[in-house]
Design a protein around this motif. Structure first.
Motif, short mmCIF file in Angstrom:
data_model
loop_
_atom_site.label_atom_id
_atom_site.label_comp_id
_atom_site.label_asym_id
_atom_site.label_seq_id
_atom_site.Cartn_x
_atom_site.Cartn_y
_atom_site.Cartn_z
N MET A 1 47.99 -23.03 -33.04
CA MET A 1 47.16 -24.23 -32.91
C MET A 1 48.02 -25.46 -32.65
O MET A 1 47.65 -26.35 -31.89
CB MET A 1 46.31 -24.41 -34.18
N VAL B 1 40.48 -24.10 -22.61
CA VAL B 1 41.25 -22.88 -22.87
C VAL B 1 40.89 -21.76 -21.90
O VAL B 1 41.77 -20.99 -21.47
CB VAL B 1 41.08 -22.43 -24.33
N ILE C 1 41.31 -21.05 -30.39
CA ILE C 1 41.20 -22.37 -29.74
C ILE C 1 39.77 -22.64 -29.25
O ILE C 1 39.24 -23.74 -29.41
CB ILE C 1 42.20 -22.48 -28.58
N SER C 2 39.14 -21.63 -28.67
CA SER C 2 37.79 -21.84 -28.14
C SER C 2 36.77 -22.07 -29.25
O SER C 2 35.82 -22.85 -29.09
CB SER C 2 37.36 -20.65 -27.27
N ASN D 1 42.48 -26.85 -31.17
CA ASN D 1 43.91 -26.92 -31.46
C ASN D 1 44.13 -27.79 -32.70
O ASN D 1 43.18 -28.34 -33.28
CB ASN D 1 44.70 -27.43 -30.24
N SER E 1 43.05 -27.06 -25.14
CA SER E 1 42.02 -27.44 -26.10
C SER E 1 40.82 -26.51 -26.01
O SER E 1 40.76 -25.63 -25.14
CB SER E 1 41.58 -28.88 -25.84
N SER E 2 39.85 -26.75 -26.88
CA SER E 2 38.64 -25.92 -26.88
C SER E 2 37.85 -26.08 -25.58
O SER E 2 37.09 -25.19 -25.21
CB SER E 2 37.76 -26.28 -28.07
N ALA F 1 49.28 -25.12 -29.05
CA ALA F 1 48.19 -25.40 -28.10
C ALA F 1 48.06 -26.90 -27.86
O ALA F 1 47.91 -27.35 -26.72
CB ALA F 1 46.87 -24.83 -28.63
N GLU F 2 48.13 -27.68 -28.94
CA GLU F 2 48.06 -29.14 -28.75
C GLU F 2 49.22 -29.63 -27.90
O GLU F 2 49.04 -30.42 -26.98
CB GLU F 2 48.06 -29.85 -30.10
#
Length: 365
Positions: free
Chosen positions: A270, A283, A324-325, A329, A279-280, A273-274
């Motif tokens: 997470m 992704v 993520i989804s 993140n 991001s959601s 990912a950022e």
């Protein structure tokens, strides 16, 4: 009986039998066979990861009374920063962030609940310390929030520092590092005070509002949360001094490496990912066309026609896509729950390492 106890018991029994019968070759052979059986049992002992997969549900120990971190909202649902990390682990393991049973725990009951296997995972604003790491049979994973202890007082009290609080009564949760830090600070400075201890926040807050104590001490994040909930927040002030370092994060049981690794790398994922701008909301697009091999490894997809990397965590290689989804993140989770409390990241330890903070993931490689 947990894995560690089984190990100690098994080895102790085997060594005892060996000591008694070591003079007999025939018996030595039997002892060797016993040791082999014990090793086989040890290897086959189910990990928490296997238990969660079989149960199809994650049991997560949480707070239910700390706005921003863990609380039951007006819809009767658990919500908060810590809650979202429970959801993230469920999404990674089970593919569904809703497959979580939240177990509300007091500060004094949380460690026993984890040790007794009443929960799989503890994510409840818990400080990482050497004694807790060593003595309680728990393993702390990566820190999710860097906090520090403070003291809140009424603005009309005249208190503007710890030194000004001579003879004050301070409300504090019992069985916490907060209680120990409070005593270190006041006693160490020779400042007389009276601690008023409570097991849960509700009666503690009532005592503070009724004037039975002059100050309320806990992590500054918790004070910000409670202050925001008052009818007149400006009537209360959090003193500038920070009494301690309070790194907060998830805990698993000792010697449970499979599950520990999953929890640890979900949090790292997470954070990464950022940093990578995933991001959601994007992704799916990033997974369909990763910008570089590192992004492909994080999302469990191949790069430039190659095969996806499998880190052998015992869960699907694309687990971070689900995390993520469904959850977001690190930054999305933080901004959703903590930024509204005034806990901004700019200039804090909770900023990304690229922005001067400590939020940092090792490489997915």
């Amino acid at each position: 009986m947990n894995f560690r106890n089984k190990y100690i018991l098994g080895v102790t029994l085997a060594l005892s039998v060996f000591a008694i019968f070591a003079c007999s070759t025939e018996t030595e052979v039997e002892v060797i066979k016993e040791v082999e059986v014990i090793k086989e049992v040890m290897v086959d002992a189910p990990s928490t990861l296997a238990t969660v997969l079989e149960r199809d549900l994650l049991k997560c120990g949480v707070n239910d009374n700390l706005t921003g971190f863990g609380v039951v909202n007006s819809d009767g649902e658990f919500a908060g920063f810590d809650i979202d990390f429970c959801k993230a682990v469920a999404a990674a393991i089970l593919g569904d962030s809703s497959k979580v049973e939240y177990v509300p725990l007091t500060a004094s009951a949380r460690f026993e609940a984890l040790a007794a296997e009443e929960i799989d995972l503890l994510i409840r604003n818990t400080t990482w310390t050497s004694s807790r790491d060593r003595d309680l049979g728990n393993d702390f994973t990566v820190t999710t929030f860097y906090d520090g202890q403070g003291i809140m007082v009424k603005a009309s009290s005249g208190y503007d520092s710890v030194e000004s609080m001579t003879g004050a009564t301070v409300c504090v949760l019992q069985g916490t590092t907060t209680e120990l830090n409070l005593d270190d600070r006041f006693t160490g400075a020779g400042i007389p005070y009276t601690p008023l201890t409570f097991e849960t926040n509700d009666p503690l807050q009532a005592a503070y509002e009724e004037g039975r104590c002059d100050g309320w001490t806990t992590d500054k994040s918790g004070l910000a949360s409670k202050r925001a909930g008052f009818e007149n927040p400006d009537d209360h002030v959090v003193l500038a001094e920070t009494l301690s370092k309070e790194p907060l994060g998830p805990l698993t049981r000792d010697n449970d490496s499979e599950f520990y690794d999953v929890v640890q790398w979900v949090v790292f994922g997470m954070m990464q990912a950022e940093e990578s701008g995933i991001s959601s909301t994007n992704v799916a697009d990033m997974a369909a066309s990763p910008a570089d091999p590192g992004m492909a490894r994080l999302l469990g997809v191949g790069f430039d026609g190659g095969e996806p990397s499998d880190f052998s965590f015992g869960i699907p290689v694309d687990f971070m896509q689900k995390v993520i989804s469904q959850v977001g993140n690190y930054g999305e989770v933080y901004d959703k729950h903590l930024t509204p409390l005034g806990l901004t990241r700019d200039g804090s330890l909770n900023a990304l390492w690229t922005e001067g903070g400590l939020i940092y993931s090792p490489p997915f490689r």
